[in-house]
Design an enzyme around this catalytic site. Structure first.
Site, PDB file in Angstrom:
ATOM      1  N   SER A  52      47.380 -30.871  -8.515  1.00 38.49           N
ATOM      2  CA  SER A  52      46.620 -30.805  -7.270  1.00 38.49           C
ATOM      3  C   SER A  52      46.222 -29.372  -6.943  1.00 38.49           C
ATOM      4  O   SER A  52      47.017 -28.437  -7.066  1.00 38.49           O
ATOM      5  CB  SER A  52      47.445 -31.379  -6.119  1.00 38.49           C
ATOM      6  OG  SER A  52      46.824 -31.115  -4.877  1.00 38.49           O
ATOM      7  N   ASP A  84      43.619 -43.943   3.435  1.00 33.62           N
ATOM      8  CA  ASP A  84      44.056 -45.342   3.444  1.00 33.62           C
ATOM      9  C   ASP A  84      43.995 -45.987   2.068  1.00 33.62           C
ATOM     10  O   ASP A  84      44.930 -46.677   1.651  1.00 33.62           O
ATOM     11  CB  ASP A  84      43.184 -46.155   4.412  1.00 33.62           C
ATOM     12  CG  ASP A  84      43.372 -45.744   5.856  1.00 33.62           C
ATOM     13  OD1 ASP A  84      44.489 -45.331   6.217  1.00 33.62           O
ATOM     14  OD2 ASP A  84      42.403 -45.846   6.634  1.00 33.62           O
ATOM     15  N   GLN A  87      46.950 -44.990  -0.368  1.00 32.46           N
ATOM     16  CA  GLN A  87      48.355 -45.089   0.021  1.00 32.46           C
ATOM     17  C   GLN A  87      49.105 -46.188  -0.726  1.00 32.46           C
ATOM     18  O   GLN A  87      50.262 -46.009  -1.116  1.00 32.46           O
ATOM     19  CB  GLN A  87      48.464 -45.305   1.530  1.00 32.46           C
ATOM     20  CG  GLN A  87      48.094 -44.085   2.341  1.00 32.46           C
ATOM     21  CD  GLN A  87      48.388 -44.258   3.816  1.00 32.46           C
ATOM     22  OE1 GLN A  87      49.086 -45.185   4.231  1.00 32.46           O
ATOM     23  NE2 GLN A  87      47.859 -43.356   4.632  1.00 32.46           N
ATOM     24  N   HIS A 109      48.467 -43.423  10.628  1.00 32.56           N
ATOM     25  CA  HIS A 109      47.511 -44.510  10.880  1.00 32.56           C
ATOM     26  C   HIS A 109      48.164 -45.786  10.373  1.00 32.56           C
ATOM     27  O   HIS A 109      48.822 -45.785   9.333  1.00 32.56           O
ATOM     28  CB  HIS A 109      46.195 -44.235  10.159  1.00 32.56           C
ATOM     29  CG  HIS A 109      45.140 -45.276  10.356  1.00 32.56           C
ATOM     30  ND1 HIS A 109      44.941 -45.942  11.554  1.00 32.56           N
ATOM     31  CD2 HIS A 109      44.207 -45.777   9.505  1.00 32.56           C
ATOM     32  CE1 HIS A 109      43.930 -46.781  11.429  1.00 32.56           C
ATOM     33  NE2 HIS A 109      43.476 -46.701  10.187  1.00 32.56           N
ATOM     34  N   GLU A 196      35.633 -46.659  15.681  1.00 29.36           N
ATOM     35  CA  GLU A 196      34.841 -46.031  14.622  1.00 29.36           C
ATOM     36  C   GLU A 196      33.579 -46.835  14.325  1.00 29.36           C
ATOM     37  O   GLU A 196      32.486 -46.285  14.192  1.00 29.36           O
ATOM     38  CB  GLU A 196      35.678 -45.905  13.352  1.00 29.36           C
ATOM     39  CG  GLU A 196      36.823 -44.905  13.456  1.00 29.36           C
ATOM     40  CD  GLU A 196      37.812 -45.011  12.313  1.00 29.36           C
ATOM     41  OE1 GLU A 196      38.691 -44.140  12.227  1.00 29.36           O
ATOM     42  OE2 GLU A 196      37.715 -45.962  11.499  1.00 29.36           O
TER      43      GLU A 196
END
Length: 350
Positions: A52, A84, A87, A109, A196
């Site tokens: 990363s 999302d 995950q 979230h 949203e």
């Protein structure tokens, strides 16, 4: 019934004494959570993939960095801050095989827990601390001695200490300086998606685009149309943020107010469409559509991104935004936020 709100005196940092907290991801939220908790005296490790780009950023900030499986294996609390759609894979491949018995899982979230994409065994406490602001603001406010409000929830509480953990985490984040509002994973997820899709993005963006097109199609200059349907929106939103709908109306001319009251652009048909989209959120249809598309390589998502990146208003927008000197300061804020992963919206364990 009024919402329950917790403040500084309601959280006990000692709950996290002797516990290691793993922050999975070092994007917009990840860097803020890791640094704020670290500066609050919490033992923090950042979990990232070895290749990363964020590894060096985190190390430069003095944080301990390990692979996601290694971080998960030694943590007592694991905060998952990847997007999302990633995950579920991170949970199944890196965290679930390595997580300690009884370790707590935390989220910012509720999407993956609410829709069942992540299903921890019952011995794991599951809580949420969701800041109502982007990560660079969460960090900036903490450093300034203030905080960004959060919503918080507990989904699984096998030992009875779920709320103690959630409030301790929120306090370490600096959030209890501003307040933490009690919610549920269901409520946070469904209202967040609704806002949203129907107001913040799916509503405002389309109103701006369509308003610009109507004016320019009628022969008005694109530059003037941009000012009227896009640039001035910030003024209205700022007034609304400061004092609600009444302040934004009170601050405008009588002519503008009257035009607001008699406008028929948003009507009962709009309410029906909102209710339709809320139903798709509630029954999981939207989540399934999104996750299925992502699993297939995101062909629809990429097509829509390309389509909506070429809207007519953006042919004139960059030139006009450059005319306002304060936009340069906003760009610096964006650069700071983006520097950890390249793009806030793509913050992930990469």
């Amino acid at each position: 019934m009024a919402a329950q709100i917790w403040y500084e005196d309601d959280g006990d940092l000692s709950v996290l004494d002797g516990k290691k907290v793993a922050i999975i991801g070092y994007g917009s939220q990840g860097h803020a959570h890791a640094l704020n908790l670290r500066d609050s005296g919490v033992d923090v490790v950042v979990g990232l993939r070895p290749n990363s780009k964020s590894v060096e950023f985190a190390k430069e900030q003095g944080l301990e960095v390990k692979s996601v499986p290694e971080a998960a294996a030694e943590a007592d609390v694991i905060m998952i801050l990847a997007p999302d759609q990633y995950q579920k894979g991170i949970w199944e491949n890196d965290i679930e095989p390595n997580i300690k018995p009884g370790a707590a899982l935390a989220f910012a979230h509720g999407f993956n827990i609410h829709y069942g994409y992540i299903k921890p065994s019952e011995d794991h406490p599951v809580f949420m601390v969701a800041p109502k602001g982007p990560g660079h603001i969460v960090r900036r406010e903490y450093v300034a001695g203030r905080g960004v409000p959060v919503v918080t929830a507990v989904e699984q509480d096998p030992r009875g200490d779920g709320w103690d953990l959630a409030l301790a985490y929120a306090k370490a984040l600096g959030a209890l300086r501003a307040g933490a509002i009690k919610t549920t994973f269901k409520e946070e997820t469904e209202t967040d998606l609704f806002g949203e899709q129907n107001v913040l993005l799916g509503g405002v963006n389309k109103l701006v685009e369509m308003g610009f097109e109507v004016l320019t199609d009628a022969g008005y200059q694109p530059e003037i149309a941009y000012f009227e349907v896009c640039h001035e929106l910030k003024m209205i939103v700022d007034l609304m943020n400061e004092g609600g709908l009444n302040k934004d109306r009170w601050s405008c001319s009588d002519t503008a107010q009257y035009g607001d009251y008699v406008s028929t652009v948003i009507d009962e048909h709009t309410r029906e469409r909102m209710q339709y989209h809320l139903q798709r959120i509630q029954d999981g249809s939207f989540a399934k559509e999104f996750m299925d598309d992502q699993a297939a390589g995101a062909p629809k998502f990429k097509q829509l991104q390309e389509e909506y990146s070429n809207v007519r208003i953006e042919e004139v927008g960059p030139k006009l935004r450059a005319m306002f000197s304060w936009n340069n300061d906003a760009a610096k804020d964006a650069d700071e936020a983006n520097s950890f992963t390249g793009k806030i919206a793509r913050a992930q364990v990469q």
